[in-house]
Design an enzyme around this catalytic site. Structure first.
Site, PDB file in Angstrom:
ATOM      1  CE  LYS A  11     -26.828  14.562   0.288  1.00 13.59           C
ATOM      2  NZ  LYS A  11     -25.788  15.180   1.165  1.00 13.59           N
ATOM      3  CB  SER A  52     -24.985  11.836   1.524  1.00 17.50           C
ATOM      4  OG  SER A  52     -24.855  12.323   2.208  1.00 17.50           O
ATOM      5  CB  SER A  77     -23.017  14.693   4.186  1.00 18.98           C
ATOM      6  OG  SER A  77     -23.725  13.123   4.298  1.00 18.98           O
TER       7      SER A  77
END
Length: 496
Positions: free
Chosen positions: A74, A150, A174
């Site tokens: 990520k 996210s 997320s």
């Protein structure tokens, strides 16, 4: 190996093929990049690739659990030294990492090899992944829709079959939100379970934790076996689970467990019929398996919970902006950052230390209430998200709305600024009101894909358990994975 065969494999399957020398690490890296080249123009989920480095790393012998399986990281916190790290922010578009994060070291120790970085919204703030720096990431199930956020880029790349597992993090949902929107398994472990720091032991003041998104429960179980840690430097710690999550996954429950469930919204907003159906058919199935099932009310005031969540996040953003100003040696203005970040920053400037302390105290009250709840119920089941994935752009503000918000945050003071924050996020909160509770209490929670809507989008249910009881969640998720309600999502390869 054909692309469709590769895209259908989970990480354990890949590791087994490497161990049996039926496939090499290099071959899997090449296949990952071939798949990425085929799909990324449609999903826009990668910010940086590292093919040469990945192939070089694949040449090293792997004695670890995952044997050299490809993964993406990520693009928010999961850094490799001297490689790009932007956190989805225009401010950091030329930034490179000064160090390799402990979590990434843990992934490499587990045997993963990074092929690149996945998109995230600016500073991981939103539940969709549409940063102005990179443009919107799209859902492989239907590219008109968002994969959530996210960890949206990570979810999109796993769902599209580029990698079987992706690095993710969860400070308010997320991991679980994109898992629900893309048909994946998304576990948020207990606070303190996976590596952080040293020096960064309070991710989101205890709300956030790093882990992975995956296709299968066994990938989640093996990943947690490899990544769980007891870290003396960390602000939050939990005893190591002494058994194996992967082994205990298949163990039957020795006695019927109790489930409390609800399909209502904790903030009093709408819930789609699909989300309700996902919950009802899940608990009905579990009841048929002998679980004791009871409909319950929310134990914590959801509106108050979100107010305190936004308050603490506003303080966190002020701290971040101050750090960036020191690094960049200049003042950061409204033109530098996206509207959500700017409003949180402006509101956070007026949050007092007392307000901040009171907010954290409410988190502890919520945790106590959930402890009492779990004295009666082993699990708490809700929708993961109140709706399936929104269309791309659904939560994007118009230029006129952004200008209004900038002017309004300057005009208002104190609590009125925080009220504006709540109003700004209210449309997206309607979609995702369930996940933040586990972040603030520190409990483990998992999203499992059990439903497909009439227009072909996946939707998950969330299961929460007591702190330290990820093994119970993994067992229950495995039961559901073997059941008919998971069938439409198992081994699915999306054609893009």
């Amino acid at each position: 190996m054909k692309h469709a065969e590769y895209a259908a494999l989970d990480a354990v399957s890949m590791a087994n093929l490497i161990e049996r020398k039926e496939m090499s690490r290099e071959e899997f890296i090449e296949l990952a990049f071939e798949r990425l080249e085929k799909v990324n123009a449609k999903i826009n989920a990668i910010t940086h690739t590292r093919k040469e480095k990945a192939l070089e790393e694949a040449m090293e012998e792997q004695m670890s659990a995952f044997k050299g399986v490809p993964i993406v990281l990520k693009d928010a916190g999961q850094t490799i030294k001297d490689e790009p790290s932007t956190s989805g922010a225009r401010l950091l578009q030329n930034n490179t990492a000064s160090h390799t994060s402990n979590f990434v070291k843990g992934l490499y120790d587990a045997g993963f090899i990074s092929i690149g970085r996945a998109t995230s919204p600016e500073f991981g703030i939103k539940n969709i992944t549409e940063p102005k720096l990179y443009g919107p990431t799209r859902n492989p199930w239907n590219t008109d829709y968002s994969p959530g956020g996210s960890s949206g880029g990570s979810a999109a790349l796993v769902a599209a079959g580029v990698v079987p597992v992706a690095g993710a993090s969860d400070g308010g949902g997320s991991i679980r939100i994109p898992a629900s929107f893309t048909g994946l398994v998304g576990l948020k472990p207990t606070r303190g379970r996976t590596p952080v720091g040293p020096g960064t032991g309070r991710l989101g003041h205890g709300a956030a934790i790093e882990f992975v998104l995956a296709k299968t429960v066994r990938d989640v179980a093996r990943s947690l076996d490899e990544l769980q840690t007891f870290q003396p430097e960390a602000a939050f710690q939990v005893p190591l689970y002494e058994s194996s999550y992967e082994q205990v996954m298949k163990d039957p429950y020795k006695e019927p467990l109790r489930i409390g469930f609800t399909a209502t919204s904790p903030v009093g907003m709408r819930v789609s019929e699909d989300a309700k159906e996902a919950v009802y058919k899940t608990v009905k199935l579990l009841e048929s398996f002998g679980f004791v099932v009871e409909e319950v009310e929310h134990q914590v005031d959801g509106v108050r919970l979100m107010e305190e969540y936004y308050l603490v996040n506003s303080g966190k953003i002020v701290s971040l902006i101050r750090l960036l100003e020191k690094q960049l040696k200049r003042e950061i203005t409204a033109d530098d950052i996206e509207i959500e970040t700017w409003l949180l920053y402006k509101a956070g400037l007026n949050v007092s230390a007392a307000d901040f302390s009171d907010s954290i105290a409410f988190w502890d009250i919520a945790a106590e209430k959930m402890v009492r709840f779990h004295e009666k119920y082993d699990f708490f089941i809700t929708p993961t998200t109140a709706f399936p994935a929104p269309e791309v752009g659904h939560f994007t503000h118009s230029e006129e709305k952004e200008q209004f918000l900038r002017e309004e945050i300057e005009r208002l003071e104190g609590k009125a600024q925080l009220d504006l924050i709540y109003d700004m996020f209210e449309p997206s909160l309607e979609y995702t009101p369930y996940t933040q509770l586990a972040n603030l209490t520190g409990q483990p929670a998992i999203s499992v894909p059990v439903h497909i809507t009439k227009n072909g989008l996946p939707l998950g249910v969330q299961i929460m358990a007591r702190k330290g009881e990820e093994h119970q969640l993994i067992r229950l998720a495995h039961i559901l994975e073997q059941s008919p309600i998971w069938e439409g999502l198992k081994d699915k390869v999306l054609e893009l």
